[in-house]
Design a protein around this motif. Sequence first.
Motif, PDB file in Angstrom:
ATOM      1  N   ARG A  38      18.344 -56.366 -18.703  1.00  0.00           N
ATOM      2  CA  ARG A  38      17.429 -55.347 -19.221  1.00  0.00           C
ATOM      3  C   ARG A  38      17.818 -53.987 -18.667  1.00  0.00           C
ATOM      4  NH1 ARG A  38      11.785 -57.047 -16.125  1.00  0.00           N
ATOM      5  NH2 ARG A  38      12.387 -56.337 -14.016  1.00  0.00           N
ATOM      6  N   GLN A  39      17.424 -52.961 -19.407  1.00  0.00           N
ATOM      7  CA  GLN A  39      17.678 -51.597 -18.979  1.00  0.00           C
ATOM      8  C   GLN A  39      16.473 -50.734 -19.302  1.00  0.00           C
ATOM      9  OE1 GLN A  39      21.284 -49.823 -20.519  1.00  0.00           O
ATOM     10  NE2 GLN A  39      21.351 -48.376 -18.821  1.00  0.00           N
ATOM     11  N   ALA A  40      15.869 -50.220 -18.259  1.00  0.00           N
ATOM     12  CA  ALA A  40      14.735 -49.317 -18.402  1.00  0.00           C
ATOM     13  C   ALA A  40      15.254 -47.884 -18.479  1.00  0.00           C
ATOM     14  CB  ALA A  40      13.789 -49.472 -17.222  1.00  0.00           C
ATOM     15  N   PRO A  41      14.468 -46.974 -19.074  1.00  0.00           N
ATOM     16  CA  PRO A  41      14.911 -45.572 -19.182  1.00  0.00           C
ATOM     17  C   PRO A  41      15.274 -44.984 -17.826  1.00  0.00           C
ATOM     18  CG  PRO A  41      12.977 -45.944 -20.517  1.00  0.00           C
ATOM     19  CD  PRO A  41      13.177 -47.196 -19.710  1.00  0.00           C
ATOM     20  N   VAL A  64      11.341 -61.221 -11.405  1.00  0.00           N
ATOM     21  CA  VAL A  64      10.807 -61.992 -12.538  1.00  0.00           C
ATOM     22  C   VAL A  64      10.633 -63.471 -12.200  1.00  0.00           C
ATOM     23  CG1 VAL A  64      11.954 -60.405 -14.120  1.00  0.00           C
ATOM     24  CG2 VAL A  64      13.025 -62.607 -13.625  1.00  0.00           C
ATOM     25  N   LYS A  65      11.039 -63.868 -11.006  1.00  0.00           N
ATOM     26  CA  LYS A  65      10.981 -65.275 -10.620  1.00  0.00           C
ATOM     27  C   LYS A  65       9.548 -65.783 -10.705  1.00  0.00           C
ATOM     28  CE  LYS A  65      14.049 -66.038  -7.594  1.00  0.00           C
ATOM     29  NZ  LYS A  65      14.802 -66.091  -6.334  1.00  0.00           N
ATOM     30  N   GLY A  66       9.382 -66.930 -11.345  1.00  0.00           N
ATOM     31  CA  GLY A  66       8.053 -67.504 -11.517  1.00  0.00           C
ATOM     32  C   GLY A  66       7.322 -67.018 -12.755  1.00  0.00           C
ATOM     33  N   ARG A  67       7.845 -65.985 -13.394  1.00  0.00           N
ATOM     34  CA  ARG A  67       7.194 -65.441 -14.599  1.00  0.00           C
ATOM     35  C   ARG A  67       8.064 -65.606 -15.846  1.00  0.00           C
ATOM     36  NH1 ARG A  67       6.316 -60.171 -15.016  1.00  0.00           N
ATOM     37  NH2 ARG A  67       8.053 -59.542 -13.690  1.00  0.00           N
ATOM     38  N   PHE A  68       9.382 -65.581 -15.680  1.00  0.00           N
ATOM     39  CA  PHE A  68      10.304 -65.681 -16.811  1.00  0.00           C
ATOM     40  C   PHE A  68      11.033 -67.017 -16.745  1.00  0.00           C
ATOM     41  CE2 PHE A  68      11.279 -60.862 -17.564  1.00  0.00           C
ATOM     42  CZ  PHE A  68       9.912 -60.602 -17.592  1.00  0.00           C
ATOM     43  N   THR A  69      11.358 -67.542 -17.917  1.00  0.00           N
ATOM     44  CA  THR A  69      12.126 -68.783 -18.003  1.00  0.00           C
ATOM     45  C   THR A  69      13.199 -68.640 -19.073  1.00  0.00           C
ATOM     46  OG1 THR A  69      10.182 -70.098 -17.366  1.00  0.00           O
ATOM     47  CG2 THR A  69      12.026 -71.265 -18.393  1.00  0.00           C
ATOM     48  N   ILE A  70      14.431 -68.923 -18.684  1.00  0.00           N
ATOM     49  CA  ILE A  70      15.533 -68.907 -19.639  1.00  0.00           C
ATOM     50  C   ILE A  70      15.782 -70.328 -20.131  1.00  0.00           C
ATOM     51  CG2 ILE A  70      17.309 -69.159 -17.838  1.00  0.00           C
ATOM     52  CD1 ILE A  70      19.120 -67.337 -19.531  1.00  0.00           C
ATOM     53  N   SER A  71      16.060 -70.447 -21.421  1.00  0.00           N
ATOM     54  CA  SER A  71      16.348 -71.757 -21.990  1.00  0.00           C
ATOM     55  C   SER A  71      17.348 -71.574 -23.116  1.00  0.00           C
ATOM     56  CB  SER A  71      15.074 -72.422 -22.503  1.00  0.00           C
ATOM     57  OG  SER A  71      14.505 -71.666 -23.561  1.00  0.00           O
ATOM     58  N   SER A  72      17.958 -72.670 -23.511  1.00  0.00           N
ATOM     59  CA  SER A  72      18.918 -72.585 -24.612  1.00  0.00           C
ATOM     60  C   SER A  72      18.792 -73.801 -25.505  1.00  0.00           C
ATOM     61  CB  SER A  72      20.349 -72.464 -24.086  1.00  0.00           C
ATOM     62  OG  SER A  72      20.752 -73.660 -23.470  1.00  0.00           O
ATOM     63  N   ASP A  73      19.188 -73.628 -26.739  1.00  0.00           N
ATOM     64  CA  ASP A  73      19.210 -74.703 -27.719  1.00  0.00           C
ATOM     65  C   ASP A  73      20.610 -74.683 -28.317  1.00  0.00           C
ATOM     66  OD1 ASP A  73      19.052 -76.304 -30.008  1.00  0.00           O
ATOM     67  OD2 ASP A  73      16.919 -75.864 -30.255  1.00  0.00           O
ATOM     68  N   ASN A  74      21.458 -75.584 -27.848  1.00  0.00           N
ATOM     69  CA  ASN A  74      22.849 -75.573 -28.298  1.00  0.00           C
ATOM     70  C   ASN A  74      22.967 -75.881 -29.782  1.00  0.00           C
ATOM     71  OD1 ASN A  74      23.780 -74.893 -25.780  1.00  0.00           O
ATOM     72  ND2 ASN A  74      24.247 -76.991 -25.179  1.00  0.00           N
ATOM     73  N   ALA A  75      22.091 -76.733 -30.281  1.00  0.00           N
ATOM     74  CA  ALA A  75      22.153 -77.077 -31.705  1.00  0.00           C
ATOM     75  C   ALA A  75      21.852 -75.853 -32.579  1.00  0.00           C
ATOM     76  CB  ALA A  75      21.182 -78.197 -32.021  1.00  0.00           C
ATOM     77  N   LYS A  76      20.929 -75.020 -32.116  1.00  0.00           N
ATOM     78  CA  LYS A  76      20.564 -73.820 -32.874  1.00  0.00           C
ATOM     79  C   LYS A  76      21.364 -72.598 -32.439  1.00  0.00           C
ATOM     80  CE  LYS A  76      15.815 -75.273 -33.804  1.00  0.00           C
ATOM     81  NZ  LYS A  76      14.376 -74.928 -33.666  1.00  0.00           N
ATOM     82  N   ARG A  77      22.175 -72.765 -31.382  1.00  0.00           N
ATOM     83  CA  ARG A  77      22.988 -71.666 -30.860  1.00  0.00           C
ATOM     84  C   ARG A  77      22.107 -70.478 -30.483  1.00  0.00           C
ATOM     85  NH1 ARG A  77      28.430 -71.927 -32.082  1.00  0.00           N
ATOM     86  NH2 ARG A  77      28.552 -69.656 -32.249  1.00  0.00           N
ATOM     87  N   THR A  78      21.041 -70.765 -29.779  1.00  0.00           N
ATOM     88  CA  THR A  78      20.144 -69.705 -29.326  1.00  0.00           C
ATOM     89  C   THR A  78      19.884 -69.818 -27.828  1.00  0.00           C
ATOM     90  OG1 THR A  78      18.165 -71.016 -29.791  1.00  0.00           O
ATOM     91  CG2 THR A  78      18.943 -69.550 -31.536  1.00  0.00           C
ATOM     92  N   ASN A  80      16.907 -68.323 -25.134  1.00  0.00           N
ATOM     93  CA  ASN A  80      15.575 -67.738 -25.171  1.00  0.00           C
ATOM     94  C   ASN A  80      15.164 -67.250 -23.785  1.00  0.00           C
ATOM     95  OD1 ASN A  80      15.167 -68.675 -27.969  1.00  0.00           O
ATOM     96  ND2 ASN A  80      15.147 -70.694 -27.010  1.00  0.00           N
ATOM     97  N   LEU A  81      14.229 -66.316 -23.787  1.00  0.00           N
ATOM     98  CA  LEU A  81      13.642 -65.843 -22.553  1.00  0.00           C
ATOM     99  C   LEU A  81      12.129 -65.816 -22.742  1.00  0.00           C
ATOM    100  CD1 LEU A  81      14.330 -64.791 -19.680  1.00  0.00           C
ATOM    101  CD2 LEU A  81      14.082 -62.477 -20.619  1.00  0.00           C
ATOM    102  N   GLN A  82      11.455 -66.765 -22.120  1.00  0.00           N
ATOM    103  CA  GLN A  82      10.003 -66.799 -22.152  1.00  0.00           C
ATOM    104  C   GLN A  82       9.481 -65.927 -21.019  1.00  0.00           C
ATOM    105  OE1 GLN A  82       7.835 -68.453 -24.387  1.00  0.00           O
ATOM    106  NE2 GLN A  82       6.325 -67.178 -23.333  1.00  0.00           N
ATOM    107  N   MET A  83       8.692 -64.922 -21.367  1.00  0.00           N
ATOM    108  CA  MET A  83       8.188 -63.983 -20.377  1.00  0.00           C
ATOM    109  C   MET A  83       6.672 -64.058 -20.343  1.00  0.00           C
ATOM    110  SD  MET A  83      10.660 -60.729 -21.223  1.00  0.00           S
ATOM    111  CE  MET A  83       9.847 -60.375 -22.752  1.00  0.00           C
ATOM    112  N   SER A  84       6.117 -64.259 -19.191  1.00  0.00           N
ATOM    113  CA  SER A  84       4.671 -64.322 -19.049  1.00  0.00           C
ATOM    114  C   SER A  84       4.231 -63.422 -17.905  1.00  0.00           C
ATOM    115  CB  SER A  84       4.212 -65.762 -18.825  1.00  0.00           C
ATOM    116  OG  SER A  84       4.801 -66.293 -17.649  1.00  0.00           O
ATOM    117  N   SER A  85       2.930 -63.215 -17.816  1.00  0.00           N
ATOM    118  CA  SER A  85       2.359 -62.324 -16.793  1.00  0.00           C
ATOM    119  C   SER A  85       3.117 -61.008 -16.757  1.00  0.00           C
ATOM    120  CB  SER A  85       2.395 -63.000 -15.416  1.00  0.00           C
ATOM    121  OG  SER A  85       1.687 -64.212 -15.424  1.00  0.00           O
ATOM    122  N   LEU A  86       3.322 -60.452 -17.918  1.00  0.00           N
ATOM    123  CA  LEU A  86       4.133 -59.235 -18.022  1.00  0.00           C
ATOM    124  C   LEU A  86       3.467 -58.053 -17.331  1.00  0.00           C
ATOM    125  CD1 LEU A  86       5.435 -59.739 -21.633  1.00  0.00           C
ATOM    126  CD2 LEU A  86       6.877 -59.365 -19.626  1.00  0.00           C
TER     127      LEU A  86
END
Length: 116
Positions: A38-41, A64-78, A80-86
Motif C-alpha cells: 500500500r501507498q498512502a499520500p 495490520v497483524k491480526g486485522r488483515f488476512t491474505i489468501s489465494s485461490d489458485n484455481a481462480k488465479r486470485t 485476496n486481502l481481507q481487511m477488518s477493524s479498519l
Amino acid sequence: QVQLVESGGGLVQAGGSLRLSCAASGFAFNSYVMSWYRQAPGKERELVAAFTGTGGNTYYADSVKGRFTISSDNAKRTVNLQMSSLKPEDTAVYYCRARRWPSEYWGQGTQVTVSS
C-alpha cells in the motif's frame, strides 16, 4: 499479456471491513510469490501482507497483524486481502504484486479510504 487487476476498494467507516481481490493472468500464477502493498499520500510504498513462498506461509506488517488476512485461490488465479477493524491510517492505494526472480509484476492499485 501479463495483468494484475485489483478490485474491492472503496470508502468505509473506521471499524469496518473490506475484501480486496487481485485477478492474475498471463503468467504462471502458481509459481509466483504474491503480496499486497500500500501507498498512502506522501509516503513510500510499504509491504502489508505476503506469502513468503509458494508453500503458503504468510507475513504481515505489524500494523495490520491480526486485522488483515491474505489468501489465494489458485484455481481462480486470485489473491485476496481481507481487511477488518479498519483504521483511518489504513487509507492508501493498495497494490498487488507478483514476483519470481527476475520477473516482477504490479497491478494498477485500488483506493481504500477509511473515514473516522
